[in-house]
Design an enzyme around this catalytic site. Structure first.
Site, PDB file in Angstrom:
ATOM      1  N   GLU A  30       0.849  -1.194   0.000  1.00  0.00           N
ATOM      2  CA  GLU A  30       0.000   0.000   0.000  1.00  0.00           C
ATOM      3  C   GLU A  30       0.879   1.237   0.000  1.00  0.00           C
ATOM      4  O   GLU A  30       1.848   1.312   0.764  1.00  0.00           O
ATOM      5  CB  GLU A  30      -0.892   0.070   1.254  1.00  0.00           C
TER       6      GLU A  30
HETATM    7  C1  BG6 Z   1      -4.594   1.430   5.380  1.00  0.00           C
HETATM    8  C2  BG6 Z   1      -5.601   0.348   5.192  1.00  0.00           C
HETATM    9  O1  BG6 Z   1      -4.639   1.784   6.709  1.00  0.00           O
HETATM   10  O2  BG6 Z   1      -4.744   2.648   4.738  1.00  0.00           O
HETATM   11  C3  BG6 Z   1      -6.595   0.564   4.082  1.00  0.00           C
HETATM   12  O3  BG6 Z   1      -5.007  -0.910   5.064  1.00  0.00           O
HETATM   13  C4  BG6 Z   1      -6.932   2.053   3.994  1.00  0.00           C
HETATM   14  O4  BG6 Z   1      -7.707  -0.245   4.306  1.00  0.00           O
HETATM   15  C5  BG6 Z   1      -5.654   2.799   3.666  1.00  0.00           C
HETATM   16  O5  BG6 Z   1      -7.943   2.352   3.097  1.00  0.00           O
HETATM   17  C6  BG6 Z   1      -5.847   4.290   3.434  1.00  0.00           C
HETATM   18  O6  BG6 Z   1      -6.556   4.848   4.480  1.00  0.00           O
HETATM   19  P1  BG6 Z   1      -7.856   5.708   4.251  1.00  0.00           P
HETATM   20  O7  BG6 Z   1      -8.366   5.964   5.592  1.00  0.00           O
HETATM   21  O8  BG6 Z   1      -7.405   6.935   3.552  1.00  0.00           O
HETATM   22  O9  BG6 Z   1      -8.763   4.874   3.423  1.00  0.00           O
END
Ligand code: BG6
Length: 483
Positions: free
Chosen positions: A376
């Site tokens: 991510e």
């Molecule tokens: C991470 C998670 O914390 O960040 C995701 O694994 C999440 O599920 C991503 O969507 C981004 O955070 P947000 O709150 O901007 O969607």
């Protein structure tokens, strides 16, 4: 064009979570999950912390996961768009309650299993490698009601059965697995990370760390089963990463930053090095925490460690021991942080720190000496559609290009990285706020925070940019101006 620094076979792609994309929240035999109880608005945060008074959706609230972006029905069209960008991998999660609607059913739900079979087949048709998270922020509600979720040891065996069912079913199709998404989130958002609901006056630390122990044991049992059932698969952990910087060179600040990082590293130390580190044992002693462990746990944790370290990176953090400095806090993937005067922030207050990405990757590799997988990274931003139907998201390209460039530097530093799946390659529901407006995608989805919109998909400018990045295997990060 410069020569690429990325190895051949590098897994470029994107990352999604079932509850943020699928919708169809009670279709196909799926049971209710914790995330289905999280509305938009102020109430959401309270619930995420474990202050929950109803384990059913409540009238008058809007629950964004119930429809999300309807990926359950649109996955074929969406995957075709990912394939058009040249994706080599797509990270998805399986919804536990699609497979076992109550979490502990005797038999799995065939319709749920078939859905993921079809999804994986669709990916494989384009040569896209599925990377599967077994639990991404959702616990079947029945397990919360009956057992108090992960506070109970019973969950270990239910999870083991769930994971084993997935390995058996998808052993020919899925070779990259992850156990718990952002396992350290359990400490910050306990209802999200572990389905924990607290009663007044309870020692929350005791409950959280006991639940963490159960997840760690469950994770090692999943690693064991995965290695037995799919010997050529790799299974990893997943950390919400981002190094903590000390605000000054005062040793008190340095120590405090180290402690903050250890709060997260603790999980991965167990999952990757196979034992509780001394500092964690001391923390338990100092806080009078009494973590119940079974005699076999020590050996299990030791013998079944992960193959790679999956992590998310959005921002670095800053800490201080000076109460005055601590007043200047900013947001950032739930972890509070002191504002960093050297860095800019996103519209949601998350620090933008590409160099921190290289620092974090090096820090993790130094510590674990195992391949990393960036599962991510991305920028949540407001996008405007022009009257011509375009989204010119140069800010997103800028963020991503700088991060990819620093990842390339980390590779040059000797850090082994398996792949990069940026967060939300198509706009999805935000995990922290439930908003649609906080967009990460290369593909725009016509839907607003209140649930209105046609759900129509639209290629943004970044779509073309990312395609070029993948095509050049990371050598060409230029924003060439194409639409
Ligand atoms: C991470 C998670 O914390 O960040 C995701 O694994 C999440 O599920 C991503 O969507 C981004 O955070 P947000 O709150 O901007 O969607």
């Amino acid at each position: 064009m410069a020569k690429t620094k990325f190895p051949e076979g590098f897994l470029w792609g994107g990352a999604l979570a079932a509850n943020q994309v699928e919708g169809a929240y009670l279709e196909g035999g799926k049971g209710l999950t914790t995330v289905d109880l999280l509305p938009t608005g102020e109430k959401r945060f309270e619930l995420m912390l474990g202050k929950v008074d109803s384990l059913r959706p409540v009238e008058g609230f809007f629950y964004p996961s119930h429809e999300a972006i309807d990926f359950y029905h649109t996955y074929k069209e969406d995957i075709a768009l990912f394939a058009e960008m040249g994706f080599k991998a797509l990270r998805v999660s399986v919804s536990w309650a699609r497979i076992f609607p109550n979490g502990n059913d005797e038999q799995p739900n065939e319709e749920g299993l078939q859905f993921y079979d079809d999804l994986f087949d669709e990916l494989l048709k384009y040569g896209i490698e599925p990377v599967v998270t077994i639990a991404h922020f959702d616990v079947p509600v029945h397990l919360v009601e009956q057992y108090g979720s992960w506070r109970s040891r019973e969950l270990v065996k239910f999870f083991e059965k769930y994971a084993t069912t997935l390995f058996e079913r998808y052993k020919e199709k899925v070779k990259y697995w992850m156990t718990f998404n952002e396992i350290n989130m359990l400490l910050h958002l306990p209802f999200v990370g572990a389905g924990l609901v607290f009663k007044q006056g309870e020692d929350q630390n005791q409950i959280k760390y006991q639940a963490a122990h159960h997840q760690l044991v469950a994770s090692s049992l999943a690693v064991k089963a995965c290695h037995e059932i799919i010997p050529d698969a790799k299974i990893g952990c997943m950390l919400a990463a981002g190094s903590t910087y000390p605000y000054t060179c005062n040793p008190e600040d340095i120590y405090s930053a180290m402690e903050k990082d250890r709060e997260s590293f603790f999980f991965i130390d167990v999952q990757s090095r196979g034992e509780y580190p001394g500092y964690a044992k001391r923390f338990f002693r100092d806080h009078n925490l009494n973590i119940q462990m079974e005699p076999e746990d020590e050996e299990l944790l030791k013998n079944h460690t992960v193959d790679y370290i999956g992590f998310s990176y959005y921002a670095s953090r800053v800490t201080s021991t000076d109460p005055e400095v601590l007043k200047q806090m900013t947001g950032g993937n739930v972890f509070g942080s002191v504002e960093n005067p050297y860095l800019e922030k996103s519209e949601w207050g998350w620090t933008i720190d590409p160099k921190g990405f290289r620092i974090t990757a090096n820090q993790l590799y130094d510590r674990y000496q195992k391949p990393l997988f960036v599962v991510e990274n991305g920028l949540g931003a407001v996008d405007e559609v022009t009257p011509e139907g375009e989204v010119i998201d140069d800010y997103r390209i800028d963020y991503l290009a700088k991060h990819v460039a620093e990842m390339a530097e980390a590779i040059e530093d000797g850090v082994e990285i398996l792949g990069y799946t940026s967060w939300g390659p198509i706009d999805i529901v935000s995990a922290s706020t439930g908003e649609m407006k906080k967009r990460y995608g290369y593909i725009y989805v016509d839907k607003d925070n209140e649930g209105n919109g046609t759900l129509k998909r639209l290629r943004k400018k970044s779509f073309h940019w990312y395609k070029q990045v993948i095509q050049s295997n990371g050598a060409n990060l230029e924003n060439e101006g194409g639409k």
